[in-house]
Design a protein around this motif. Structure first.
Motif, short mmCIF file in Angstrom:
data_model
loop_
_atom_site.label_atom_id
_atom_site.label_comp_id
_atom_site.label_asym_id
_atom_site.label_seq_id
_atom_site.Cartn_x
_atom_site.Cartn_y
_atom_site.Cartn_z
N GLU A 167 -3.03 43.21 -17.99
CA GLU A 167 -4.36 43.57 -18.47
C GLU A 167 -4.82 42.56 -19.54
N PRO A 168 -6.02 42.00 -19.38
CA PRO A 168 -6.49 41.00 -20.35
C PRO A 168 -6.84 41.61 -21.70
N ILE A 169 -6.65 40.81 -22.77
CA ILE A 169 -7.01 41.20 -24.12
C ILE A 169 -8.06 40.21 -24.64
N GLU A 170 -9.16 40.73 -25.14
CA GLU A 170 -10.19 39.89 -25.74
C GLU A 170 -10.09 40.04 -27.26
N ILE A 171 -9.60 39.00 -27.94
CA ILE A 171 -9.43 39.03 -29.39
C ILE A 171 -10.78 38.80 -30.05
N LEU A 172 -11.13 39.66 -31.01
CA LEU A 172 -12.41 39.56 -31.69
C LEU A 172 -12.28 38.89 -33.05
N VAL B 145 -9.37 38.39 -36.72
CA VAL B 145 -8.04 38.59 -37.27
C VAL B 145 -8.09 38.34 -38.76
N ASN B 146 -7.30 39.10 -39.53
CA ASN B 146 -7.05 38.76 -40.93
C ASN B 146 -5.55 38.91 -41.18
N ASP B 147 -5.13 38.77 -42.43
CA ASP B 147 -3.70 38.81 -42.73
C ASP B 147 -3.06 40.14 -42.40
N LEU B 148 -3.86 41.20 -42.34
CA LEU B 148 -3.32 42.54 -42.13
C LEU B 148 -3.57 43.11 -40.74
N GLU B 149 -4.70 42.76 -40.14
CA GLU B 149 -5.12 43.46 -38.93
C GLU B 149 -5.68 42.52 -37.86
N LEU B 150 -5.57 42.97 -36.63
CA LEU B 150 -6.12 42.29 -35.47
C LEU B 150 -7.10 43.24 -34.79
N TYR B 151 -8.33 42.78 -34.55
CA TYR B 151 -9.33 43.57 -33.83
C TYR B 151 -9.48 42.97 -32.43
N PHE B 152 -9.39 43.82 -31.42
CA PHE B 152 -9.45 43.31 -30.06
C PHE B 152 -10.09 44.33 -29.12
N LEU B 153 -10.41 43.86 -27.94
CA LEU B 153 -11.05 44.66 -26.91
C LEU B 153 -10.21 44.62 -25.65
N LEU B 154 -10.00 45.78 -25.05
CA LEU B 154 -9.43 45.86 -23.71
C LEU B 154 -10.58 46.15 -22.75
#
Length: 343
Positions: A282-287, A289-298
């Motif tokens: 399943e592809p991941i679309e990365i939106l 990133v910072n030192d603590l968190e990753l925001y992404f879309l499936l």
């Protein structure tokens, strides 16, 4: 910039007073529609809610909202900033050009923008400059006569400068080689990220000083094994810096433009374990990133997620996201512009 008011005690009831700073913090967590009603509570509250500092504070604390499309929508959203939506008409007018406007959907007000010198625009972005308390719009267009790309800027919030101004960029002369463009603005610096074909450097980044409206320099990705695997579609934001990255074997690899003045890039790596969340292919679309968190879309699940690097915990930020129905996702705010009127 407007000078801050001297702090004082503000009456909340007939029997108690609270420091203005505490009142500000409490009010800054409330929805826009509630604040519009609370302006009539007292002169002190009205003064607080209209103050530039409070409006900025509220925009930082405001919740994420979804604005859905309707069958009668005649405009599409190009960009958003501080709760304001930059919009373009769907159809051309009699002059074969588009109409542009800025709207605050929570307050229900909008202002029409002067037409760009080159209309329609291929890409527009909206940004706020805290140092000047103004908004700026950057427009990328294609000159139909010369076939070259071009760039122009409009300042909103300063009545004396509401005119589009041309800005020359080196990469804009190579229109036949440009396949894609993305604009990222942070700390009053704009990054025009170009996808280039038939050149050794597949990506070029023109960097602009938004306050003084001048071209600064051009950055390019360094050569290397990891860099050769990155393309325009791998663009992400890392700690509000231009970056390119991808997930490889449960590890996020990111190439970050650390210093545009010297074209200095650094590599960052973070462990990302989410096998229980997605299917293997399943592809991941990365939106972002910072030192603590990753925001992404499936995309297949139509959901936005937040991944905590320390705990490995995944939270759903937005579920059942339907791009065919959602017009914009934005933070609500009290920001208004000169000339705005009710819809």
């Amino acid at each position: 910039m407007k000078r801050r008011r001297k702090k004082k005690l503000v009456s909340v009831t007939n029997n108690s007073d609270l420091p203005e700073a505490i009142i500000e913090q409490i009010l800054s967590c409330l929805p826009v529609k509630a604040l519009l009603r609370f302006k009539s509570v007292s002169k002190d509250w009205n003064s607080i809610i209209l103050d530039h500092h409070f409006i900025f504070l509220h925009s930082e604390n405001s919740s994420l909202l979804i604005y859905n499309k309707s069958e009668n929508d005649e405009f599409v959203v190009l960009d958003g900033c501080k709760g304001l939506l930059l919009e373009q008409s769907i159809v051309n007018n009699n002059n074969n050009s588009r109409l542009y406007r800025i709207r605050n959907p929570e307050i229900g007000q909008l202002v029409q923008l002067p037409n760009p010198q080159n209309n329609p625009s291929l890409l527009m972005t909206l940004d706020f400059l805290p140092s000047k308390q103004v908004f700026k719009i950057l427009s990328i267009y294609k000159d139909e006569n010369s076939r070259n790309l071009g760039c122009e800027i409009l300042t909103i919030g300063n009545e004396s400068s509401c005119l589009w101004r041309l800005l020359e960029l080196p990469t804009c002369q190579n229109v036949e080689n440009v396949t894609n463009c993305h604009v990222f603005v942070t700390s009053e610096v704009s990054y025009c990220i170009w996808g280039i074909i038939n050149q050794t450097a597949a990506i070029k980044i023109d960097i602009l000083d938004m306050e003084n409206e001048i071209y600064i320099t051009t950055a390019t990705l360094p050569r290397g094994n990891f860099t050769s695997k990155l393309g325009f579609d791998n663009y992400i934001e890392w700690n509000e810096k231009v970056s390119f990255g991808k997930i490889v074997n449960d590890e996020l690899h990111v190439l970050v433009l650390d210093d545009y003045k010297t074209n200095k890039w650094i590599e960052e790596k973070r462990t990302v374990k989410m096998k229980n969340l997605k299917e293997e292919d399943e592809p991941i679309e990365i939106l972002s990133v910072n030192d603590l968190e990753l925001y992404f879309l499936l995309p297949e699940k139509k959901s936005f997620y937040r991944y905590n690097f320390t705990s490995g915990k995944v939270d759903i930020v937005l579920s059942d996201y339907d791009d065919s129905k959602v017009l914009a996702v934005f933070h609500s705010s009290l920001y208004t512009l000169n000339g705005m009127h009710s819809i």
